[in-house]
Design a protein around this motif. Sequence first.
Motif, mmCIF file in Angstrom:
data_model
loop_
_atom_site.group_PDB
_atom_site.id
_atom_site.type_symbol
_atom_site.label_atom_id
_atom_site.label_comp_id
_atom_site.label_asym_id
_atom_site.label_seq_id
_atom_site.Cartn_x
_atom_site.Cartn_y
_atom_site.Cartn_z
ATOM 1 N N TRP A 232 0.867 -1.181 0.000
ATOM 2 C CA TRP A 232 0.000 0.000 0.000
ATOM 3 C C TRP A 232 0.901 1.227 0.000
ATOM 4 O O TRP A 232 1.637 1.487 0.955
ATOM 5 C CB TRP A 232 -0.901 -0.007 1.225
ATOM 6 N N PHE A 233 0.869 1.964 -1.116
ATOM 7 C CA PHE A 233 1.625 3.201 -1.271
ATOM 8 C C PHE A 233 0.650 4.374 -1.153
ATOM 9 O O PHE A 233 -0.306 4.457 -1.928
ATOM 10 C CB PHE A 233 2.298 3.242 -2.645
ATOM 11 N N ARG A 234 0.887 5.284 -0.226
ATOM 12 C CA ARG A 234 -0.062 6.382 -0.033
ATOM 13 C C ARG A 234 0.660 7.636 0.466
ATOM 14 O O ARG A 234 1.794 7.580 0.919
ATOM 15 C CB ARG A 234 -1.168 5.978 0.946
ATOM 16 N N ASN A 235 -0.035 8.778 0.342
ATOM 17 C CA ASN A 235 0.442 10.060 0.887
ATOM 18 C C ASN A 235 1.890 10.353 0.485
ATOM 19 O O ASN A 235 2.772 10.512 1.326
ATOM 20 C CB ASN A 235 0.328 10.072 2.423
ATOM 21 N N GLN A 236 2.118 10.440 -0.830
ATOM 22 C CA GLN A 236 3.483 10.627 -1.304
ATOM 23 C C GLN A 236 3.488 11.347 -2.637
ATOM 24 O O GLN A 236 2.633 11.113 -3.487
ATOM 25 C CB GLN A 236 4.161 9.257 -1.459
ATOM 26 N N ASP A 237 4.488 12.211 -2.845
ATOM 27 C CA ASP A 237 4.676 12.861 -4.141
ATOM 28 C C ASP A 237 5.243 11.862 -5.139
ATOM 29 O O ASP A 237 4.552 11.413 -6.051
ATOM 30 C CB ASP A 237 5.600 14.071 -3.966
ATOM 31 N N LYS A 238 6.516 11.489 -4.983
ATOM 32 C CA LYS A 238 7.170 10.543 -5.891
ATOM 33 C C LYS A 238 7.103 9.148 -5.288
ATOM 34 O O LYS A 238 7.721 8.881 -4.260
ATOM 35 C CB LYS A 238 8.615 10.952 -6.118
ATOM 36 N N VAL A 239 6.381 8.246 -5.943
ATOM 37 C CA VAL A 239 6.110 6.938 -5.345
ATOM 38 C C VAL A 239 7.178 5.910 -5.698
ATOM 39 O O VAL A 239 7.891 5.410 -4.833
ATOM 40 C CB VAL A 239 4.708 6.436 -5.762
ATOM 41 N N MET A 240 7.325 5.574 -6.980
ATOM 42 C CA MET A 240 8.187 4.451 -7.366
ATOM 43 C C MET A 240 8.987 4.800 -8.617
ATOM 44 O O MET A 240 8.408 5.105 -9.659
ATOM 45 C CB MET A 240 7.335 3.210 -7.624
ATOM 46 N N LEU A 241 10.317 4.727 -8.498
ATOM 47 C CA LEU A 241 11.207 4.996 -9.615
ATOM 48 C C LEU A 241 11.885 3.704 -10.040
ATOM 49 O O LEU A 241 12.518 3.038 -9.229
ATOM 50 C CB LEU A 241 12.263 6.027 -9.206
ATOM 51 N N LEU A 242 11.773 3.354 -11.313
ATOM 52 C CA LEU A 242 12.412 2.164 -11.865
ATOM 53 C C LEU A 242 13.427 2.615 -12.910
ATOM 54 O O LEU A 242 13.060 3.028 -14.004
ATOM 55 C CB LEU A 242 11.373 1.230 -12.501
ATOM 56 N N GLY A 243 14.714 2.565 -12.568
ATOM 57 C CA GLY A 243 15.754 3.032 -13.462
ATOM 58 C C GLY A 243 16.481 4.213 -12.866
ATOM 59 O O GLY A 243 15.859 5.178 -12.401
ATOM 60 N N HIS A 244 17.823 4.179 -12.867
ATOM 61 C CA HIS A 244 18.619 5.156 -12.116
ATOM 62 C C HIS A 244 18.512 6.570 -12.693
ATOM 63 O O HIS A 244 18.073 7.500 -12.024
ATOM 64 C CB HIS A 244 20.081 4.706 -12.093
ATOM 65 N N ASP A 245 18.962 6.755 -13.937
ATOM 66 C CA ASP A 245 18.817 8.035 -14.606
ATOM 67 C C ASP A 245 18.848 7.810 -16.107
ATOM 68 O O ASP A 245 19.098 6.696 -16.575
ATOM 69 C CB ASP A 245 19.870 9.052 -14.152
ATOM 70 N N ASP A 246 18.603 8.854 -16.870
ATOM 71 C CA ASP A 246 18.500 8.702 -18.325
ATOM 72 C C ASP A 246 19.790 8.182 -18.952
ATOM 73 O O ASP A 246 19.766 7.519 -19.985
ATOM 74 C CB ASP A 246 18.118 10.036 -18.976
#
Length: 392
Positions: A232-246
């Motif tokens: 359960w992901f809640r109350n958050q701006d940035k939730v889940m990032l998959l991949g380090h950077d471009d």
Amino acid sequence: MASYGTNSIFWRFSLAIMIIATIFIPNLCLAKQTKINGLKMNVIDQCWRLNSEWRKHRSQLATCSVGYAGKMINSIGKDLIRYKVTDPSDDPTNPKPGTLRYGASVIQGKVWIKFQRDMHIKLERSLLISSFTAIDGRGVNVHIADNACLMIFKTTNVIIHGIRIHHCKAQSPGEVVGPDGKVIPLGKVDGDAIRLVTASKIWIDHNTLYDCQDGLLDVTRGSTDITISNNWFRNQDKVMLLGHDDGYVRDQNMKITVVYNHFGPNCNQRMPRIRHGYAHVANNLYQGWVQYAIGGSMGPSLKSEANLFIAPTTGSKEVTWRKASYKDGDKWEFHSVRDAFENGASFKVTKGGRVPKPNYSKEQYFNVVDVKSVRSLTRWSGTLRCSKTSRC
């Protein structure tokens, strides 16, 4: 005599019926109840939650994972070390026996960690988890909160289950016990609930994550073979990032399964945001967003399958966002298959081309069910309330 014989036959017949009923009816009732319970549970939960004696067989959980993590059976066996957390204190460089850091970082080998009682653990620095470690919070109320949180750094075969992780804060550089049990320098940490760095075969299941300084879950620097389920992901701006950077092209090999999770309320973006790699996002419940639900850049591939997207009352109704990275436009593949959209939600799919398949192995495969069942399948997302005398 004839009457006596008739009565004898009648009573023998009646006794036989009673014996048959005694043997079979409870089993029939149990089977019916299991079926009813099964309809309320997804395939992961059915694997262990129907067993009222799961506490005696905690490591059975390792056989229940699906998706790219596969079965976690490499984390169990006759050489499994069972460790109990009895002390909520934390020393990042010299942890005491009985603390979470001692079990997760100092002890090497296959370690299954449980907790003696309800605990609020304030980590002084990020907890670096060793390979072949399971952190199992079932049966108690465990919070890791209000300072540093979890990092899975250059390790494999890790399970995180049944923990509340919240109000994680950025950390300045310092020393900490590393995943090999030795003290190492650790650079600046942004304040994520869980961060994966060059990690593989990781299962994150039935956790509740919210209100962290940076994000809730980052999968970075070549991490792959990850299953993120029942959270359960809640109350958050940035939730889940998959991949380090471009610019980190090694993430092209990243494969992630995101299944049976509940996103929201009060989530803004990145559910997930994908760079380079591939994500199979299936049977999740999206309870609104602000900017977008699923985004990407650098040619990611996504199969969104049988998810329920409920758009916010005001603001963006579009599920997706794409960052153009090339002069000719980014080359992504975003496909929606059997998704459902409520309150005006919409999904901008890639025109033409193929729908990327997860190509699961036999041990990774699971059946994606009809989207009509998503509310039921995600009903138990997050940490579970498990009484001492019954099932979770």
